[in-house]
Scaffold this motif. Structure first.
Motif, PDB file in Angstrom:
ATOM      1  N   LEU A  15       0.830  -1.197   0.000  1.00  0.00           N
ATOM      2  CA  LEU A  15       0.000   0.000   0.000  1.00  0.00           C
ATOM      3  C   LEU A  15       0.869   1.253   0.000  1.00  0.00           C
ATOM      4  O   LEU A  15       0.616   2.202  -0.754  1.00  0.00           O
ATOM      5  N   ALA A  16       1.910   1.254   0.835  1.00  0.00           N
ATOM      6  CA  ALA A  16       2.805   2.407   0.903  1.00  0.00           C
ATOM      7  C   ALA A  16       3.544   2.624  -0.416  1.00  0.00           C
ATOM      8  O   ALA A  16       3.880   3.754  -0.769  1.00  0.00           O
ATOM      9  N   ALA A  17       3.790   1.543  -1.160  1.00  0.00           N
ATOM     10  CA  ALA A  17       4.505   1.635  -2.431  1.00  0.00           C
ATOM     11  C   ALA A  17       3.579   1.936  -3.601  1.00  0.00           C
ATOM     12  O   ALA A  17       4.054   2.094  -4.733  1.00  0.00           O
ATOM     13  N   ALA A  71      -4.450   6.064   3.877  1.00  0.00           N
ATOM     14  CA  ALA A  71      -3.459   6.178   2.807  1.00  0.00           C
ATOM     15  C   ALA A  71      -3.836   7.256   1.795  1.00  0.00           C
ATOM     16  O   ALA A  71      -2.985   7.707   1.022  1.00  0.00           O
ATOM     17  N   ALA A  72      -5.097   7.664   1.796  1.00  0.00           N
ATOM     18  CA  ALA A  72      -5.570   8.584   0.763  1.00  0.00           C
ATOM     19  C   ALA A  72      -4.829   9.918   0.779  1.00  0.00           C
ATOM     20  O   ALA A  72      -4.688  10.567  -0.255  1.00  0.00           O
ATOM     21  N   GLY A  73      -4.336  10.324   1.937  1.00  0.00           N
ATOM     22  CA  GLY A  73      -3.632  11.605   2.024  1.00  0.00           C
ATOM     23  C   GLY A  73      -2.141  11.525   1.782  1.00  0.00           C
ATOM     24  O   GLY A  73      -1.430  12.514   1.983  1.00  0.00           O
ATOM     25  N   PRO A  80      -4.710   6.796  -7.023  1.00  0.00           N
ATOM     26  CA  PRO A  80      -5.469   6.320  -5.859  1.00  0.00           C
ATOM     27  C   PRO A  80      -5.022   4.912  -5.462  1.00  0.00           C
ATOM     28  O   PRO A  80      -4.877   4.030  -6.321  1.00  0.00           O
ATOM     29  N   PRO A  81      -4.794   4.676  -4.173  1.00  0.00           N
ATOM     30  CA  PRO A  81      -4.311   3.364  -3.741  1.00  0.00           C
ATOM     31  C   PRO A  81      -5.391   2.292  -3.864  1.00  0.00           C
ATOM     32  O   PRO A  81      -6.591   2.579  -3.758  1.00  0.00           O
ATOM     33  N   VAL A  82      -4.961   1.059  -4.095  1.00  0.00           N
ATOM     34  CA  VAL A  82      -5.863  -0.090  -4.186  1.00  0.00           C
ATOM     35  C   VAL A  82      -5.374  -1.160  -3.227  1.00  0.00           C
ATOM     36  O   VAL A  82      -4.246  -1.651  -3.345  1.00  0.00           O
ATOM     37  N   ALA A 239       9.800  -1.413  11.880  1.00  0.00           N
ATOM     38  CA  ALA A 239       9.112  -2.593  11.341  1.00  0.00           C
ATOM     39  C   ALA A 239       8.635  -2.340   9.917  1.00  0.00           C
ATOM     40  O   ALA A 239       8.751  -3.207   9.044  1.00  0.00           O
ATOM     41  N   ALA A 240       8.109  -1.142   9.662  1.00  0.00           N
ATOM     42  CA  ALA A 240       7.631  -0.805   8.319  1.00  0.00           C
ATOM     43  C   ALA A 240       8.771  -0.873   7.305  1.00  0.00           C
ATOM     44  O   ALA A 240       8.599  -1.393   6.191  1.00  0.00           O
TER      45      ALA A 240
END
Length: 262
Positions: A15-17, A71-73, A80-82, A239-240
């Motif tokens: 998601l972060a990527a 994650a939207a911001g 847009p993230p999926v 950890a992330a």
């Protein structure tokens, strides 16, 4: 042990990527679905989709993770993230038996063959080597094994590798092993240090880097249905970053379209 935790960590990294990702929750306990904050809202669970594999639409019935709202911001994402979830349910357990027929093993493959919007599919398996796990192997490009640095977990992982070799020979010659990730490692524990050395000796280059250390607030993060990348504090940031590295190590950089089971 800790397959669901690793699945959630990899989903957070994806998601972060900005990688469009589907998580398939094959465990009848549906812990991954809970950790991803799924609200079914009339959609069909993965068990009933498998029952209707010829006509089921996994894209239409996958539920968005609640992680998306946080994650939207993220200004670093260019689109847009999926992050969708084929959510788990107890009904899935009807397929978790040792005598599953070959045509039943292909049910998840049939569902996923009709998807087109995901670059990465993460399949969270139950802790057995029965039908659901073998169904996941049939549908996957590669398998990631997760082991804690303990006697029983390391021995169980070695048995799983042997079972995977037999399965590959009989059913899936192109299935690859992504490697073994050591999870919940406590560097202060002499037993954990000993077992980690044992894993290095047993698995060689198949033991992936980084080792995932035990995190005291992991249960709190999962209970709050948060991505580790969104949780405050230095421990969560560390950890992330480890899951970012692990995601790069288990996916093929030249081919993002990937299915991995855990």
């Amino acid at each position: 042990m800790g397959k669901t935790s690793v699945t959630l960590g990899l989903a957070s990294a994806a998601l972060a990527a900005g990688i469009p990702t589907l998580v398939v929750d094959l465990d009848p306990h549906a812990d991954a679905s809970t950790g991803l904050g799924v609200r079914p809202e009339g959609r069909t669970d993965i068990g009933h989709l498998l029952k209707n594999a010829r006509r089921g639409d996994i894209e239409a019935d996958a539920a968005p993770s609640s992680w998306l709202s946080r994650a939207a911001g993220d200004a670093s994402l260019t689109r847009p993230p999926v992050l969708d979830v084929a959510f788990g349910a107890a009904f899935t357990g009807i397929y978790d038996r040792p005598d599953l027929r070959a045509r039943d093993l292909r049910r998840l493959s049939a569902l996923l063959s009709r998807t087109s919007i995901y670059s990465l599919v993460l399949i969270d398996c139950p802790p057995s080597l029965n039908g659901l796990t073998r169904m996941a192997w049939t549908a996957s490009n590669r398998v990631l094994l997760v082991a804690e640095p303990s006697l029983f977990s390391v021995a169980g992982t070695e048995r799983t590798m042997r079972a995977l070799d037999l399965f590959r020979t009989e059913f899936a010659p192109e299935l690859a092993t992504a490697g073994v990730v050591a999870n919940r490692y406590r560097p202060a524990s002499a037993e954990h240090r000993y077992r980690l050395d044992e894993m290095r000796s047993m698995f060689g280059t198949s033991l992936l880097s980084p080792v995932i250390a035990e995190q005291a607030n992991w249960q709190q993060i999962q209970g709050a249905a948060y991505a580790v990348h969104h949780w405050p504090g230095e421990a969560a940031r560390t950890a992330a970053s480890h899951f970012d590295d692990l995601l790069r190590n288990v996916t093929d950089s030249g081919k993002l379209r990937s299915r991995a089971s855990h």
